[in-house]
Design an enzyme around this catalytic site. Structure first.
Site, mmCIF file in Angstrom:
data_model
loop_
_atom_site.group_PDB
_atom_site.id
_atom_site.type_symbol
_atom_site.label_atom_id
_atom_site.label_comp_id
_atom_site.label_asym_id
_atom_site.label_seq_id
_atom_site.Cartn_x
_atom_site.Cartn_y
_atom_site.Cartn_z
ATOM 1 N N TYR A 51 1.244 -4.339 16.487
ATOM 2 C CA TYR A 51 0.455 -5.036 17.493
ATOM 3 C C TYR A 51 -0.945 -4.428 17.631
ATOM 4 C CZ TYR A 51 5.125 -6.626 19.015
ATOM 5 O OH TYR A 51 6.402 -7.122 19.063
ATOM 6 N N LYS A 80 8.417 0.345 18.190
ATOM 7 C CA LYS A 80 9.234 -0.047 17.038
ATOM 8 C C LYS A 80 8.788 0.642 15.749
ATOM 9 C CE LYS A 80 9.437 -4.566 19.280
ATOM 10 N NZ LYS A 80 8.307 -4.366 20.210
ATOM 11 N N HIS A 113 11.948 -2.607 13.689
ATOM 12 C CA HIS A 113 11.279 -3.871 14.004
ATOM 13 C C HIS A 113 11.813 -5.040 13.175
ATOM 14 C CE1 HIS A 113 7.180 -5.578 15.552
ATOM 15 N NE2 HIS A 113 8.157 -6.448 15.691
#
Length: 317
Positions: A51, A80, A113
């Site tokens: 992200y 993650k 993830h």
């Protein structure tokens, strides 16, 4: 107003059932939104290295902690292990990196993830001359999970879990683990309810978290296709009018009553506060049945933004 519903892991850890998601939020957006979210009562914060905002989140958390506005045990922080690290030898390196960025000594939950692996690089994932993702097909979930267990033993993560794994892949972990996965994070909403997978997790003592609970409008350009607009569904809009609630509140309440935690993302202060105001009403059995009937097995996040990923032997869908 903090989240009034918690999910309890098998080791007794309590996770707020409503969290704040941070996917597709720029540094500037996430800094402002996270401050708003913490003010509104969110304590469960979900992020990931892919992200690209862990450093900003860490800076905001550190400001709140240093100012005495929160204590560490009031927070539930989730991050993650990214796709270039889905191998046993990379786990400690990558969680250590995330902890440094988040300015924390431990995370409350550390997910794998995705169940597939790509080569480790600093920067964008590798692609070949045809634009297809370069794959690492040596993925070994059993060895990977043993490395995940070691970070719990080392105190770097209080709990470990999985994200985007299918039932077969989860069962492989369950058959070869000392520490069971505490949580499975998956796409889940009215059009993709995955009842069999949710039931399987509950049977095995694994809590479930829904990402994209309101859909993922705005990622059409990433996927190269249209995505359904959950907020326009007439059944959901009817229930919103009946309860004098927003459409988003109905969608989120539906998940909570299915005993699924969820991590809606918003950078709008009003919607942030609206999304957490879910504890003064309930959907009755007939209303829940109406929403259950909307399931169409439509997956939005099918990893189509990773060209060629379906060729990986551990592609989960």
């Amino acid at each position: 107003m903090a989240c009034k519903i918690v999910h309890t892991f098998q080791n007794g850890t309590k996770m707020p059932a409503l969290g704040f998601g941070t996917w597709r939020a720029s540094d500037e957006e996430v800094e402002k939104a996270l401050n708003e979210a913490l003010e509104a009562g969110y304590r469960h914060i979900d992020t990931a290295p892919v992200y690209l905002n862990e450093k900003t989140i860490g800076r905001v958390l550190r400001q709140w902690l240093d100012a005495g506005k929160l204590t560490r045990d009031e927070l539930f922080i989730v991050t993650k292990l990214p796709p270039p690290a889905t191998r046993a030898s990379s786990v400690e390196k990558f969680i250590t990196r995330s902890l440094a960025d988040l300015q924390l000594d431990y995370v409350d939950l550390y997910h794998v993830h995705v169940p597939f692996t790509v080569p480790e690089v600093d920067g964008p994932f590798l692609t070949d001359d045809d634009g297809q993702l370069v794959l690492d097909t040596t993925t070994d979930h059993v060895a990977l999970w043993q490395a995940m267990e070691k970070i719990v033993e080392a105190g770097l993560a209080r709990n470990i879990g999985l994200s985007n794994f299918n039932q077969r892949q989860i069962q492989r972990i369950l058959d070869n683990c000392q520490i069971k996965p505490a949580n499975l994070q998956i796409e889940n909403h009215i059009y993709l309810q995955q009842p069999e997978l949710v039931k399987f997790c509950k049977t095995n003592g694994i809590t479930v978290t829904a990402y994209s609970p309101l859909g993922s409008k705005g990622i059409e350009h990433i996927l190269g296709r249209d995505v359904p607009n959950l907020l326009d569904n007439p059944v959901v809009r009817e229930l919103a009018g009946k309860h004098d609630k927003s459409v988003a509140q109905i969608l989120l309440r539906h998940l909570l009553q299915r005993e699924i935690s969820t991590i809606p993302k918003s950078t709008n202060p009003a919607r942030l506060r609206e999304n957490i105001a879910l504890f003064d009403f309930e959907l009755d059995e007939a209303e829940m049945a109406k929403l259950a009937a909307l399931d169409q097995n439509i997956r939005i996040c099918d990893f189509g933004f990773f060209p060629g990923i379906t060729k990986h032997p551990e592609f989960p869908f």
